[in-house]
Design a protein around this motif. Structure first.
Motif, short mmCIF file in Angstrom:
data_model
loop_
_atom_site.label_atom_id
_atom_site.label_comp_id
_atom_site.label_asym_id
_atom_site.label_seq_id
_atom_site.Cartn_x
_atom_site.Cartn_y
_atom_site.Cartn_z
N TYR A 329 0.84 -1.21 0.00
CA TYR A 329 0.00 0.00 0.00
C TYR A 329 0.87 1.25 0.00
N PRO A 330 1.60 1.50 -1.07
CA PRO A 330 2.47 2.68 -1.10
C PRO A 330 1.66 3.96 -1.27
N GLU A 331 2.29 5.09 -1.04
CA GLU A 331 1.61 6.38 -1.20
C GLU A 331 1.21 6.62 -2.66
N PHE A 332 2.07 6.17 -3.57
CA PHE A 332 1.78 6.32 -5.00
C PHE A 332 2.50 5.19 -5.74
N GLY A 333 2.28 5.10 -7.04
CA GLY A 333 2.91 4.04 -7.83
C GLY A 333 1.91 2.98 -8.25
N GLN A 334 0.63 3.17 -7.87
CA GLN A 334 -0.41 2.22 -8.27
C GLN A 334 -0.63 2.29 -9.78
N CYS A 335 -1.05 1.16 -10.34
CA CYS A 335 -1.42 1.16 -11.76
C CYS A 335 -2.94 1.24 -11.83
N VAL A 336 -3.43 2.45 -11.79
CA VAL A 336 -4.88 2.68 -11.82
C VAL A 336 -5.32 2.67 -13.28
N HIS A 337 -6.38 1.94 -13.59
CA HIS A 337 -6.81 1.85 -14.99
C HIS A 337 -7.91 2.84 -15.34
N LYS A 338 -8.79 3.14 -14.38
CA LYS A 338 -9.86 4.12 -14.68
C LYS A 338 -10.47 4.61 -13.39
N ILE A 339 -10.87 5.88 -13.34
CA ILE A 339 -11.70 6.37 -12.25
C ILE A 339 -12.91 7.10 -12.84
N VAL A 340 -14.03 6.99 -12.16
CA VAL A 340 -15.26 7.65 -12.62
C VAL A 340 -15.98 8.28 -11.43
N LEU A 341 -16.78 9.29 -11.72
CA LEU A 341 -17.67 9.86 -10.69
C LEU A 341 -18.96 10.30 -11.35
N HIS A 342 -19.99 10.51 -10.52
CA HIS A 342 -21.26 11.01 -11.02
C HIS A 342 -21.42 12.45 -10.61
N GLU A 343 -21.92 13.28 -11.52
CA GLU A 343 -21.96 14.71 -11.23
C GLU A 343 -22.89 15.05 -10.05
N SER A 344 -23.87 14.17 -9.77
CA SER A 344 -24.77 14.47 -8.66
C SER A 344 -24.15 14.09 -7.32
N LYS A 345 -23.04 13.37 -7.35
CA LYS A 345 -22.40 12.93 -6.12
C LYS A 345 -20.88 13.03 -6.28
N PRO A 346 -20.39 14.24 -6.48
CA PRO A 346 -19.00 14.38 -6.93
C PRO A 346 -17.96 14.00 -5.88
N GLU A 347 -18.38 13.82 -4.62
CA GLU A 347 -17.39 13.44 -3.60
C GLU A 347 -17.08 11.95 -3.65
N ARG A 348 -17.87 11.18 -4.43
CA ARG A 348 -17.66 9.74 -4.47
C ARG A 348 -17.03 9.30 -5.80
N LEU A 349 -15.99 8.50 -5.68
CA LEU A 349 -15.28 8.02 -6.87
C LEU A 349 -15.26 6.50 -6.88
N PHE A 380 -9.98 -3.18 -17.33
CA PHE A 380 -9.50 -1.86 -17.75
C PHE A 380 -10.62 -0.82 -17.72
N ALA A 381 -11.75 -1.16 -18.34
CA ALA A 381 -12.79 -0.17 -18.53
C ALA A 381 -13.69 -0.06 -17.30
N MET A 382 -14.18 1.13 -17.05
CA MET A 382 -15.16 1.36 -16.00
C MET A 382 -16.02 2.53 -16.44
N LEU A 383 -17.32 2.40 -16.20
CA LEU A 383 -18.24 3.41 -16.72
C LEU A 383 -19.28 3.78 -15.67
N MET A 384 -19.54 5.06 -15.52
CA MET A 384 -20.58 5.57 -14.62
C MET A 384 -21.89 5.62 -15.39
N HIS A 385 -22.95 5.18 -14.77
CA HIS A 385 -24.28 5.35 -15.37
C HIS A 385 -24.58 6.84 -15.49
#
Lengths: 522, 94
Positions: A329-349, A380-385
């Motif tokens: 669990y390093p501070e950084f160096g993760q291989c993140v493939h995708k992040i998404v959020l919904h505009e009605s709940k922008p604090e949640r990813l 790899f892919a991730m999609l927000m409704h």
């Protein structure tokens, strides 16, 4: 025989037609496309015949590039042996003038470079208000698909940028624009950001690279992985995520671009490690509720967030695991493939990692594992409704080594409770021998209700669902390797896209969907 | 002195469709100086032949007469008067 205006002189003289007479007909067709009218005209059949036999080919308008004009003239040689002798020769000649310059129509075109007429994929789309577009980038060019609002039947145009790798596409419909963006990676001549305001008929071709690292950085652009629109209330703003990992921003609709130094000069940069695809910044998510906040994801650097408009960036990876470092669990160096959020709940990813799925309820400050119930947490892919902030789609692939859909089942997975549980969506998708891979930007949704969901595979198949994933249809196959799929609902002259009328009986609607086959126009 | 550049098909939209162009350069110029003179006249070629750091792109081969400059000193290769310089895409693909 054929249609009179296209018939070669030797055929009119009674000789037997051959492939050279076909090349004459091609010349007539090209002339018609370039000039807007037939080369040999007349009020009667006799007059047309006489023009074909005796009149020299009328000169083409000056707006036609000289290279193209000479190809047409040669096809229209009255003497058969003066024509090209093979269709392949015409193709080679057309390829040479593919980049023919059209006359600039607006002074502002000068800064953007020449606009190019695209000769390949000559059948362009006829796009109307409220049409749905699919922008499909492949490793050999871009395809654009169009459907009316019912999303039942798709026209296909392309390939645009023949032979080039199209890593990102985007639609900018803000401020009354109808602009398509493409990042075109030519293995030999470099990567350029191109745009079209007429749905692919013509494309800008910048004289100078629009995205370029400053000389003193010592970096050079390898690829543009992401084109992101700014927030809706900042219609002049765009972002590009590139390789080597960096963000460029534009504040003038994409005319000029500058490097976001805060991230480029980040102290962590020397320790970011290139992943298989290079050191890539592939995801840019502006916070819709806060103009100063942007999230980004780097492979392999992890998630970073700015809260001051890009000046400073902090790593936001607490709880996100890595499998390729001794420290889990390093501070950084993760291989993140995708992040998404919904505009009605922008604090949640939500996050699809190189192994494991995560959710954060505090703007990425910490992440919780939500991988339970998926056949593989790799993907790899991730999609927000588009309308439901608790609904996320993924397409798992098996293990780090295999990277194809598990056991040959092509299945989309969906959560409707923010990662509490996952369900498989497979109706209409192949469930035997389908060893497919869907890349990180190849899963997309339109903004309609019910939402259309679309994805493309590395094997060149494009699937779509117009009932939020309940049932799927193959829209196209045989395409080159699909790198990205984006969608657009066209709004012309600021007219609002019509929403489908109130929800009809879903069962009835599905039946109708099955009846209308999704077909591809020739 | 003058040198002649042979322009490959995909770049001709930036040379007004000319297959070969003649540019004037100072006596004793090297390839980089000759390229600079070419780019002055046809600015669209610059970023397609060189990267931001000023190197020839990896899959672009430059020939002075028939010699690939990779073996003759790269962009510092001297250019004799009247030389033909060819910009040629490398064999590549996938």
């Amino acid at each position: 025989m054929g249609t009179l205006p296209y018939i070669a002189p030797e055929v009119l003289r009674g000789q037997k037609g051959d492939h050279l007479s076909d090349l004459w007909a091609l010349g007539v067709l090209l002339y018609e496309l370039a000039a807007g009218n037939l080369p040999f005209r007349g009020k009667t059949g006799f007059e047309v015949t006489s023009a074909i036999l005796r009149e020299p080919t009328p000169p083409l308008p000056t707006s036609v590039p000289p290279g193209l004009a000479s190809v047409i003239q040669r096809c229209l040689s009255k003497e058969r042996l003066e024509r090209y002798q093979r269709a392949s020769e015409v193709r080679v000649a057309l390829e040479a003038v593919q980049g023919a310059v059209l006359q600039s129509r607006r002074p502002s075109d000068e800064a953007r470079g020449p606009r190019m007429l695209v000769l390949r994929g000559m059948e362009h789309l006829k796009v109307k208000n409220a049409d749905v577009l699919l922008l499909v980038g492949t490793n050999k060019g871009a395809f654009i698909l169009r459907s009316s609002h019912d999303r039942a039947k798709w026209d296909v145009a392309g390939p645009y940028f023949h032979g080039q790798g199209i890593y990102s596409m985007a639609y900018d419909g803000r401020n009354g624009r109808n602009r398509l963006w493409v990042s075109a990676n030519n293995m030999v001549w470099g990567t350029f950001l191109r745009s079209s305001d007429d749905f692919g008929r013509t494309w800008t071709n910048p004289v100078e690279s629009n995205i370029r690292f400053p000389a003193e950085s010592g970096a050079s652009l390898k690829n543009i992985w992401q084109i992101s629109m700014g927030r809706n209330d900042e219609p002049e703003k765009l972002y590009c995520g590139v390789e080597p990992a960096a963000i460029f921003e534009s504040n003038d609709e994409g005319e000029t671009w500058s490097l976001i130094r805060g991230l480029y000069d980040h102290a962590h940069r020397p320790r970011w490690m290139p992943s298989n695809g290079g050191l890539v910044l592939h995801t840019i998510v502006p916070d819709p509720s806060n103009k100063e906040r942007i999230y980004t994801a780097i492979s392999a650097g992890g998630v970073y967030r700015t809260d001051d408009g890009g000046k400073t960036w902090c790593a936001r990876n607490t709880g996100v695991r890595v499998m390729f470092l001794p420290e889990k669990y390093p501070e950084f160096g993760q291989c993140v493939h995708k992040i998404v959020l919904h505009e009605s709940k922008p604090e949640r990813l939500f996050l699809q990692n190189h192994g494991w799925l995560y959710c954060s309820d505090n703007r990425g400050d910490s992440w919780q594992d939500i991988s339970r119930g998926v056949p593989s947490d790799f993907g790899f892919a991730m999609l927000m409704h588009p309308h439901d902030p608790d609904c996320v789609y993924i397409i798992p692939v098996e293990s780090e080594e295999f990277r194809c859909t598990p056991e040959g089942h092509l299945r989309v997975y969906r959560t409707r409770n923010a990662g509490g549980s996952w369900e498989a969506l497979s109706r209409g998708l192949p469930q035997k021998g389908a060893y497919e891979t869907v890349l990180r930007d190849a899963l997309s949704t339109d903004s309609l209700d019910p939402a259309g969901i679309y994805f493309g595979t590395r094997s060149g198949k494009l699937y779509g669902s117009r009932d939020e994933g309940k049932s799927w249809k193959k829209i196209a196959e045989g395409l080159p390797q699909i790198l990205c799929v984006k969608t657009a609902v066209v709004q012309m002259n600021g007219a609002p896209a019509q929403k489908p009328s109130s929800k009809p009986n879903p069962a009835k609607k599905q039946k109708a969907a099955r009846a209308k086959s999704i077909s591809r126009r020739k | 002195m003058q040198v002649i550049f042979n322009i490959p098909g995909p770049l001709r939209e930036f040379t007004g469709n000319q297959r070969s162009v003649r540019v004037a350069v100072g006596d004793g110029a090297n390839l980089l100086q000759a390229l600079d003179a070419l780019f002055q006249e046809f600015p669209g070629l610059h970023d397609r032949v060189l990267t931001e750091t000023g190197e020839a792109r990896r899959h672009v081969n430059l020939f002075v007469s028939n010699e690939n400059v990779r073996f003759t000193g790269g962009l510092a290769t001297p250019v004799p008067p009247g030389a033909e310089i060819s910009i040629v895409p490398a064999i590549s693909g996938g």
